[in-house]
Scaffold this motif. Structure first.
Motif, PDB file in Angstrom:
ATOM      1  N   GLN A  37      11.981  59.279  64.446  1.00  0.00           N
ATOM      2  CA  GLN A  37      12.365  58.687  65.718  1.00  0.00           C
ATOM      3  C   GLN A  37      13.469  57.664  65.506  1.00  0.00           C
ATOM      4  OE1 GLN A  37       9.252  56.567  67.727  1.00  0.00           O
ATOM      5  NE2 GLN A  37      10.278  56.631  69.711  1.00  0.00           N
ATOM      6  N   ASN A  38      14.481  57.727  66.372  1.00  0.00           N
ATOM      7  CA  ASN A  38      15.581  56.779  66.299  1.00  0.00           C
ATOM      8  C   ASN A  38      15.482  55.837  67.496  1.00  0.00           C
ATOM      9  OD1 ASN A  38      17.965  55.928  64.892  1.00  0.00           O
ATOM     10  ND2 ASN A  38      19.172  56.682  66.616  1.00  0.00           N
ATOM     11  N   VAL A  39      15.276  54.549  67.223  1.00  0.00           N
ATOM     12  CA  VAL A  39      15.149  53.554  68.276  1.00  0.00           C
ATOM     13  C   VAL A  39      16.460  52.786  68.368  1.00  0.00           C
ATOM     14  CG1 VAL A  39      13.886  51.535  69.097  1.00  0.00           C
ATOM     15  CG2 VAL A  39      12.692  53.347  67.831  1.00  0.00           C
ATOM     16  N   VAL A  40      17.096  52.818  69.557  1.00  0.00           N
ATOM     17  CA  VAL A  40      18.400  52.193  69.745  1.00  0.00           C
ATOM     18  C   VAL A  40      18.280  51.016  70.690  1.00  0.00           C
ATOM     19  CG1 VAL A  40      20.780  52.547  70.488  1.00  0.00           C
ATOM     20  CG2 VAL A  40      19.534  54.413  69.383  1.00  0.00           C
ATOM     21  N   SER A  41      18.792  49.861  70.269  1.00  0.00           N
ATOM     22  CA  SER A  41      18.856  48.699  71.146  1.00  0.00           C
ATOM     23  C   SER A  41      20.060  48.826  72.057  1.00  0.00           C
ATOM     24  CB  SER A  41      18.978  47.415  70.312  1.00  0.00           C
ATOM     25  OG  SER A  41      19.341  46.328  71.131  1.00  0.00           O
ATOM     26  N   SER A  42      19.907  48.422  73.316  1.00  0.00           N
ATOM     27  CA  SER A  42      21.021  48.508  74.255  1.00  0.00           C
ATOM     28  C   SER A  42      21.968  47.320  74.124  1.00  0.00           C
ATOM     29  CB  SER A  42      20.473  48.549  75.691  1.00  0.00           C
ATOM     30  OG  SER A  42      19.770  47.350  75.992  1.00  0.00           O
ATOM     31  N   VAL A  43      21.627  46.367  73.277  1.00  0.00           N
ATOM     32  CA  VAL A  43      22.418  45.139  73.206  1.00  0.00           C
ATOM     33  C   VAL A  43      23.767  45.402  72.547  1.00  0.00           C
ATOM     34  CG1 VAL A  43      22.490  42.800  72.319  1.00  0.00           C
ATOM     35  CG2 VAL A  43      20.355  43.717  73.205  1.00  0.00           C
ATOM     36  N   GLY A  44      23.761  45.826  71.306  1.00  0.00           N
ATOM     37  CA  GLY A  44      25.007  46.097  70.605  1.00  0.00           C
ATOM     38  C   GLY A  44      25.832  44.842  70.371  1.00  0.00           C
ATOM     39  N   LEU A  45      26.856  44.973  69.561  1.00  0.00           N
ATOM     40  CA  LEU A  45      27.771  43.873  69.274  1.00  0.00           C
ATOM     41  C   LEU A  45      29.202  44.390  69.349  1.00  0.00           C
ATOM     42  CD1 LEU A  45      26.271  41.976  66.194  1.00  0.00           C
ATOM     43  CD2 LEU A  45      26.550  41.073  68.503  1.00  0.00           C
ATOM     44  N   TRP A  46      30.070  43.592  69.943  1.00  0.00           N
ATOM     45  CA  TRP A  46      31.482  43.928  69.934  1.00  0.00           C
ATOM     46  C   TRP A  46      32.064  43.683  68.542  1.00  0.00           C
ATOM     47  CZ3 TRP A  46      34.045  46.493  73.532  1.00  0.00           C
ATOM     48  CH2 TRP A  46      33.626  46.443  74.864  1.00  0.00           C
ATOM     49  N   THR A  47      32.869  44.603  68.080  1.00  0.00           N
ATOM     50  CA  THR A  47      33.701  44.371  66.912  1.00  0.00           C
ATOM     51  C   THR A  47      35.134  44.676  67.313  1.00  0.00           C
ATOM     52  OG1 THR A  47      33.408  46.640  66.085  1.00  0.00           O
ATOM     53  CG2 THR A  47      31.881  44.964  65.269  1.00  0.00           C
ATOM     54  N   ALA A  48      36.072  44.027  66.665  1.00  0.00           N
ATOM     55  CA  ALA A  48      37.478  44.254  66.980  1.00  0.00           C
ATOM     56  C   ALA A  48      38.291  44.218  65.701  1.00  0.00           C
ATOM     57  CB  ALA A  48      37.998  43.196  67.954  1.00  0.00           C
ATOM     58  N   THR A  49      39.363  44.983  65.684  1.00  0.00           N
ATOM     59  CA  THR A  49      40.298  44.974  64.560  1.00  0.00           C
ATOM     60  C   THR A  49      41.716  44.908  65.105  1.00  0.00           C
ATOM     61  OG1 THR A  49      38.797  46.302  63.195  1.00  0.00           O
ATOM     62  CG2 THR A  49      41.090  46.167  62.493  1.00  0.00           C
ATOM     63  N   TYR A  50      42.463  43.956  64.625  1.00  0.00           N
ATOM     64  CA  TYR A  50      43.892  43.876  64.899  1.00  0.00           C
ATOM     65  C   TYR A  50      44.613  44.388  63.655  1.00  0.00           C
ATOM     66  CZ  TYR A  50      43.552  40.867  69.114  1.00  0.00           C
ATOM     67  OH  TYR A  50      43.320  40.359  70.367  1.00  0.00           O
ATOM     68  N   THR A  51      45.158  45.583  63.760  1.00  0.00           N
ATOM     69  CA  THR A  51      45.849  46.195  62.629  1.00  0.00           C
ATOM     70  C   THR A  51      47.361  46.029  62.797  1.00  0.00           C
ATOM     71  OG1 THR A  51      44.091  47.845  62.430  1.00  0.00           O
ATOM     72  CG2 THR A  51      46.173  48.346  61.330  1.00  0.00           C
ATOM     73  N   GLY A  52      48.027  45.699  61.703  1.00  0.00           N
ATOM     74  CA  GLY A  52      49.480  45.614  61.732  1.00  0.00           C
ATOM     75  C   GLY A  52      50.028  44.382  62.414  1.00  0.00           C
ATOM     76  N   VAL A  53      49.442  43.212  62.110  1.00  0.00           N
ATOM     77  CA  VAL A  53      49.974  41.963  62.657  1.00  0.00           C
ATOM     78  C   VAL A  53      51.200  41.566  61.835  1.00  0.00           C
ATOM     79  CG1 VAL A  53      49.491  39.543  63.167  1.00  0.00           C
ATOM     80  CG2 VAL A  53      47.666  41.259  63.382  1.00  0.00           C
ATOM     81  N   PRO A  54      52.369  41.432  62.451  1.00  0.00           N
ATOM     82  CA  PRO A  54      53.585  41.163  61.678  1.00  0.00           C
ATOM     83  C   PRO A  54      53.748  39.684  61.354  1.00  0.00           C
ATOM     84  CG  PRO A  54      54.146  41.391  63.995  1.00  0.00           C
ATOM     85  CD  PRO A  54      52.652  41.618  63.885  1.00  0.00           C
ATOM     86  N   LEU A  55      53.956  39.392  60.086  1.00  0.00           N
ATOM     87  CA  LEU A  55      54.319  38.039  59.656  1.00  0.00           C
ATOM     88  C   LEU A  55      55.757  38.113  59.152  1.00  0.00           C
ATOM     89  CD1 LEU A  55      51.081  36.964  57.740  1.00  0.00           C
ATOM     90  CD2 LEU A  55      51.597  36.811  60.174  1.00  0.00           C
ATOM     91  N   ASN A  56      56.679  38.177  60.079  1.00  0.00           N
ATOM     92  CA  ASN A  56      58.080  38.434  59.724  1.00  0.00           C
ATOM     93  C   ASN A  56      59.039  37.372  60.231  1.00  0.00           C
ATOM     94  OD1 ASN A  56      57.832  39.064  62.398  1.00  0.00           O
ATOM     95  ND2 ASN A  56      58.576  41.164  62.226  1.00  0.00           N
ATOM     96  N   THR A  57      58.493  36.256  60.728  1.00  0.00           N
ATOM     97  CA  THR A  57      59.324  35.115  61.102  1.00  0.00           C
ATOM     98  C   THR A  57      58.622  33.855  60.631  1.00  0.00           C
ATOM     99  OG1 THR A  57      58.284  34.708  63.260  1.00  0.00           O
ATOM    100  CG2 THR A  57      60.106  36.326  63.200  1.00  0.00           C
ATOM    101  N   ALA A  58      59.380  32.780  60.546  1.00  0.00           N
ATOM    102  CA  ALA A  58      58.792  31.512  60.125  1.00  0.00           C
ATOM    103  C   ALA A  58      57.709  31.076  61.109  1.00  0.00           C
ATOM    104  CB  ALA A  58      59.881  30.448  60.029  1.00  0.00           C
ATOM    105  N   GLN A  59      57.949  31.276  62.407  1.00  0.00           N
ATOM    106  CA  GLN A  59      56.956  30.881  63.414  1.00  0.00           C
ATOM    107  C   GLN A  59      55.651  31.627  63.214  1.00  0.00           C
ATOM    108  OE1 GLN A  59      57.643  32.245  67.400  1.00  0.00           O
ATOM    109  NE2 GLN A  59      56.491  30.564  68.338  1.00  0.00           N
ATOM    110  N   ARG A  60      55.718  32.938  62.966  1.00  0.00           N
ATOM    111  CA  ARG A  60      54.504  33.734  62.805  1.00  0.00           C
ATOM    112  C   ARG A  60      53.757  33.365  61.531  1.00  0.00           C
ATOM    113  NH1 ARG A  60      57.006  39.521  65.008  1.00  0.00           N
ATOM    114  NH2 ARG A  60      56.429  39.153  67.199  1.00  0.00           N
TER     115      ARG A  60
END
Length: 230
Positions: A37-60
């Motif tokens: 038996q597989n018991v699933v909670s309806s709560v869950g958790l958000w996950t997020a990924t920011y891929t490819g954040v550019p660090l190409n200026t002094a400000q960034r």
């Protein structure tokens, strides 16, 4: 404790942002036939990924370093924006694909520094109060486009996805949401479809480590987050 800082999306924009709800499930022991038996909670958790954040200026580069200093790994939460494409949002036609517009005073003057009022192009509020862990909410759309399943909004610092439409009467819709409400909400609270955010923490203490800049000039980084439900 001070309010969580907002990820500076306009300075550090990811090439590929992704938000997912990770359900919590538990699989029981297998019986004699190998079934379990597989018991699933309806709560869950958000996950997020920011891929490819550019660090190409002094400000960034400086902004990235400052974030590392402020957050100190997973020590502090932050607000992570979910910037969806305009065609996945309940934007009115007059918005022309814009999440917000900038307006002057009624006298047509700006502030002393030249800035203007910022106004969201999607305006919505809760049509009724709802309890903690509720899975349906009623939303009054003050602008003229009703939301659809698969769209996102936030209430305060909590992010929700519309799973299905339950009912619709004039400008008010009742929708089933995931995850369930993290907090009780009151009628009249803002439902933010224009710039939804999620209260999160870095997935690991080293997500924003300085690392190495190629030729001491630029880099492209990925950063992951996990919802902070506290």
């Amino acid at each position: 404790m001070a309010d969580p800082i907002l990820w500076p999306y306009d300075v550090l924009p990811p090439a590929h942002p992704a938000f997912d709800i990770n359900p919590r499930s538990t699989r029981g022991s297998a019986n004699g036939l190998g079934a379990s038996q597989n018991v699933v909670s309806s709560v869950g958790l958000w996950t997020a990924t920011y891929t490819g954040v550019p660090l190409n200026t002094a400000q960034r580069i400086k902004c990235w370093r400052a974030l590392e200093g402020i957050l100190q790994g997973r020590s502090l939460p932050l607000l992570v924006p979910l910037r969806d494409k305009p065609d996945r949002m309940p934007l009115p036609a007059a918005a022309n694909g814009r999440r917000s517009v900038f307006l002057p005073h009624s006298s047509s003057a700006s502030f002393s520094d030249g800035s203007l009022y910022q106004q969201d192009t999607i305006v919505a509020e809760l049509a009724a109060s709802a309890a903690l862990a509720a899975t349906t909410v009623s939303i009054r759309m003050i602008t003229d486009v009703l939301p659809e399943p698969g769209q996102h909004f936030s209430i305060g610092v909590r992010l929700y996805r519309i799973a299905r439409l339950v009912s619709s009467v004039d400008d008010t819709v009742t929708v089933r949401i995931v995850p369930p409400l993290r907090e009780a909400v009151a009628s009249g609270e803002r439902a933010d479809f224009s710039n939804p955010v999620c209260k999160m923490r870095l997935a690991t203490d080293t997500e924003l480590s300085a690392g190495t800049l190629s030729a001491n000039r630029f880099a492209v980084r990925d950063v992951s987050f996990v919802e902070d439900t506290l």
